[in-house]
Enzyme design. Structure first.
Site, mmCIF file in Angstrom:
data_model
loop_
_atom_site.group_PDB
_atom_site.id
_atom_site.type_symbol
_atom_site.label_atom_id
_atom_site.label_comp_id
_atom_site.label_asym_id
_atom_site.label_seq_id
_atom_site.Cartn_x
_atom_site.Cartn_y
_atom_site.Cartn_z
ATOM 1 N N CYS A 114 3.957 -9.010 1.473
ATOM 2 C CA CYS A 114 5.304 -8.545 1.811
ATOM 3 C C CYS A 114 5.556 -8.663 3.307
ATOM 4 O O CYS A 114 6.606 -9.146 3.743
ATOM 5 C CB CYS A 114 5.486 -7.102 1.342
ATOM 6 S SG CYS A 114 7.160 -6.454 1.585
ATOM 7 N N CYS A 210 4.526 -0.160 -3.987
ATOM 8 C CA CYS A 210 5.910 0.291 -4.122
ATOM 9 C C CYS A 210 6.558 -0.133 -5.432
ATOM 10 O O CYS A 210 7.410 0.577 -5.963
ATOM 11 C CB CYS A 210 6.739 -0.200 -2.936
ATOM 12 S SG CYS A 210 6.944 -1.998 -2.851
#
Length: 374
Positions: A114, A210
């Protein structure tokens, strides 16, 4: 009472800067500090989920309530705020890559991907397009100017240091990035949020991965790679079948729980995952000992000569080692070193290099896990 130290903004005062705002307390405080220092602040929130359980789940950053929180902070501070739809990019670059890694028998680190793609490539490029002088984030790392340019160092708070997840940061990116929280502790950041009157001051930190709701990462992987739910054999170091598994993606090197093998004379751990044969190899703890690792995709930010301290998992303590090209040799054997994880090297507090672990070499005869001999 919190007395904000704004001296670190230096030449950024009066300049337009972009702040990556996830809706959490850390990035919100960064925006507040930047605004208080006299910067023209542009808050940018990446929308990574539009629908599904992840979007509504507490702790799933950059979705639902988090976007509303980021917008509320921006309104409180009187700064510009943009929400950018990055769901497709995040799915392809992070979530799909996460599933693909398990399909190869590896243990991925999605936060690294990410930061490497969505945040420090796409978001950074957007900040430049907005004519910003720098991109500020809420990561707990320190950017320190050295004799050869900016250096990446651990965060001052060992409990919050996030440098392990930023090893792919390039020298060019580091020149543009700023990390205002690197010298602070989490309690100090929360006091800062209270000082600026931010509604997110007591907001809990995001937990785990997440995009994985309830910790059930296997469900995410199976949705993208349903073939991985195929049962297979659990074998011992000699190849003898000692049990069955419900999918190799449910296991990682060093894991003990879930093997469900009765009658073993000693506790068994996952020693290797053979993706091609759909097998999980189990053995005693001694078989987990690793003396060296082959790495790939190295990103060097400093010299790799001489003794270093190397982390092989985000929560592992740095261990003494030496780095030779695509090989890392540990001074003493390490346990639970898994392909797919990152090896990150430090000299003092400075991050000097990182790379992906491709294969390992065992300290116990018969546990060689290298794809080729060094």
């Amino acid at each position: 009472m919190f007395d904000p130290d704004l001296t670190g903004f230096g030449a950024l005062r009066g300049q337009r800067v972009a702040v990556a705002m996830s809706g959490g307390v850390d990035s919100s405080v960064v925006a507040a500090l930047a605004a208080a220092s006299g910067c023209e602040v542009v808050g940018v929130t990446l929308q990574l989920y539009v629908s599904g359980a992840a979007a509504a789940r507490p702790g799933a950053c950059c979705a639902g309530a988090d976007i509303r929180d980021a917008r509320g902070v921006a309104e409180r501070l009187g700064i510009a705020h943009y929400v950018i739809d990055m769901e497709a990019r995040f799915r392809d670059a992070v979530i799909t890559a996460f599933a693909d890694s398990y399909a190869r028998g590896q243990t991925p680190v999605p936060c690294v991907e990410c930061n490497k793609t969505v945040k420090f490539t796409d978001l950074l490029a957007l900040a430049r397009e907005l004519d910003c002088t720098a991109l500020l984030t809420g990561h707990y790392v320190q950017r320190i100017d050295g004799s050869d340019g900016p250096e990446l160092h651990r965060g001052a708070d060992p409990a919050k240091d996030q440098s392990y997840f930023l090893w792919t940061t390039t020298r060019r990116q580091l020149d543009y990035l700023r990390f205002p929280l690197g010298g602070l502790s989490k309690p100090e950041v929360r006091r800062a949020a209270e000082h600026f009157g931010l509604a997110v001051a007591a907001k809990p930190d995001s937990q785990d991965i997440c995009f994985v709701g309830g910790g059930d990462y296997a469900a995410i992987v199976e949705r993208l790679r349903p073939e991985l739910a195929t049962p297979g054999d659990i074998v011992d170091l000699g190849g003898r079948v000692i049990g069955r598994h419900a999918g190799i993606h449910r296991f990682t090197v060093g894991q003990r729980r879930g093997l469900d093998i009765g009658g073993a004379p000693e506790p068994l751990y996952v020693v290797r995952i053979d993706a091609a044969a759909n097998r999980v190899v189990a053995g005693p703890r001694a078989a987990l000992a690793v003396t060296s690792a082959r790495v790939e995709d190295c990103n060097a930010l400093g010299a790799l000569d001489g003794p270093l301290m190397v982390k092989v998992r985000s929560l592992a303590a740095p261990a003494p080692a030496r780095w030779y090209g695509d090989r890392i040799v540990f001074d003493t054997p390490l346990f639970g070193v898994a392909p797919g994880q990152a090896a990150v090297a430090y000299r003092g507090s400075r991050l000097v290099a990182g790379a992906m672990i491709a294969a390992t070499e065992g300290a116990v005869a018969g546990t060689d896990r290298l794809a080729s001999v060094f």
